[in-house]
Design a protein around this motif. Structure first.
Motif, mmCIF file in Angstrom:
data_model
loop_
_atom_site.group_PDB
_atom_site.id
_atom_site.type_symbol
_atom_site.label_atom_id
_atom_site.label_comp_id
_atom_site.label_asym_id
_atom_site.label_seq_id
_atom_site.Cartn_x
_atom_site.Cartn_y
_atom_site.Cartn_z
ATOM 1 N N THR A 78 54.939 35.231 17.475
ATOM 2 C CA THR A 78 54.191 36.122 18.355
ATOM 3 C C THR A 78 54.655 35.868 19.781
ATOM 4 N N PHE A 79 55.027 36.934 20.468
ATOM 5 C CA PHE A 79 55.592 36.807 21.808
ATOM 6 C C PHE A 79 55.361 38.089 22.600
ATOM 7 N N TYR A 80 55.533 37.961 23.890
ATOM 8 C CA TYR A 80 55.482 39.129 24.765
ATOM 9 C C TYR A 80 56.903 39.499 25.162
ATOM 10 N N LEU A 81 57.098 40.787 25.345
ATOM 11 C CA LEU A 81 58.310 41.350 25.901
ATOM 12 C C LEU A 81 57.847 42.253 27.030
ATOM 13 N N CYS A 128 53.446 43.906 29.868
ATOM 14 C CA CYS A 128 53.584 42.937 28.774
ATOM 15 C C CYS A 128 53.221 43.591 27.449
ATOM 16 N N LEU A 129 54.177 43.604 26.519
ATOM 17 C CA LEU A 129 53.956 44.149 25.184
ATOM 18 C C LEU A 129 53.875 42.992 24.202
ATOM 19 N N LEU A 130 52.763 42.865 23.491
ATOM 20 C CA LEU A 130 52.582 41.794 22.518
ATOM 21 C C LEU A 130 53.177 42.227 21.180
ATOM 22 N N LEU A 131 54.089 41.392 20.655
ATOM 23 C CA LEU A 131 54.769 41.682 19.393
ATOM 24 C C LEU A 131 54.656 40.487 18.453
ATOM 25 N N ASN A 170 53.826 36.176 33.437
ATOM 26 C CA ASN A 170 52.490 36.544 33.918
ATOM 27 C C ASN A 170 51.734 37.331 32.839
ATOM 28 N N CYS A 171 52.182 37.193 31.591
ATOM 29 C CA CYS A 171 51.517 37.857 30.479
ATOM 30 C C CYS A 171 50.281 37.064 30.065
ATOM 31 N N PRO A 172 49.334 37.724 29.413
ATOM 32 C CA PRO A 172 48.105 37.004 28.994
ATOM 33 C C PRO A 172 48.419 35.825 28.069
ATOM 34 N N PRO A 173 47.550 34.814 28.114
ATOM 35 C CA PRO A 173 47.774 33.660 27.233
ATOM 36 C C PRO A 173 47.562 34.063 25.801
ATOM 37 N N ARG A 225 64.690 38.484 26.709
ATOM 38 C CA ARG A 225 63.789 37.657 27.523
ATOM 39 C C ARG A 225 62.407 37.717 26.884
ATOM 40 N N ASN A 226 62.078 36.695 26.103
ATOM 41 C CA ASN A 226 60.826 36.649 25.355
ATOM 42 C C ASN A 226 59.886 35.609 25.941
ATOM 43 N N TYR A 227 58.620 35.890 25.849
ATOM 44 C CA TYR A 227 57.577 34.968 26.293
ATOM 45 C C TYR A 227 56.763 34.571 25.060
ATOM 46 N N TYR A 228 57.182 33.489 24.411
ATOM 47 C CA TYR A 228 56.530 33.039 23.180
ATOM 48 C C TYR A 228 55.062 32.698 23.416
#
Length: 172
Positions: A70-73, A79-82, A169-172, A52-55
């Protein structure tokens, strides 16, 4: 003889219809948000699932020889930025190591929509999944229909579509 000819003709017509649309690489880079994800193993993409990734951003490196993603997990709600780099295998098919080995293919891109098809091998099973990304925070009805069509073409059940943006709900 007519049967052989008709069989050959039908095969050629079918093959012509299955030719994938040409990908315009200039439309790949940019700010993208994950709107939907679908998988034949839904456990991988549900909230808290490993895929489940948040691009947030996709960049082409060396004329798209590699993709920087670049995405959040989320890990227990944090929220971890990767940023991961996928290396081109052929065409717009890339390999990336993340929760196993992933073959990622860009199967559709337009001004406001990007769809990837991923086969994830976690050491035990191959999971087929798609991710529908947008420049904004939603798809139009036509974009949703296109996404569903692409799922059907790849054997990914539309009943397993997850509305990812609802839990982003992760940062933009």
């Amino acid at each position: 003889m007519k049967v052989v000819f008709l069989t050959l003709l039908c095969g050629l017509v079918g093959a012509a219809q299955e030719t994938p649309a040409e990908i315009d690489p200039s439309k790949i880079p940019g700010e993208w948000r994950t709107i939907y994800a679908a998988a034949d193993n839904k456990d991988k993409i549900v909230e808290g699932g490993p895929l489940r990734n948040y691009y947030r951003r996709v960049e082409c490196i060396n004329d798209c020889e590699s993709l920087s993603i670049t995405f959040y997990l989320k890990d227990d709600g944090t929220c971890l930025l990767l940023t991961e780099v996928a290396k081109r295998k052929e065409g717009y098919v890339y390999v990336i190591q993340f929760d196993g080995t992933n073959t990622l293919e860009v199967i559709h891109v337009s001004e406001n929509m990007l769809v990837t098809y991923v086969e994830n091998y976690d050491g035990e099973r191959i999971t087929k999944m798609t991710e529908g990304l947008a420049k904004g925070t939603s798809f139009t009805q036509e974009e949703l229909q296109k996404y569903q069509q692409l799922n059907s073409e790849r054997g990914v059940p539309n009943e397993n579509i997850e509305n990812v943006i609802e839990t982003d709900n992760c940062p933009p």
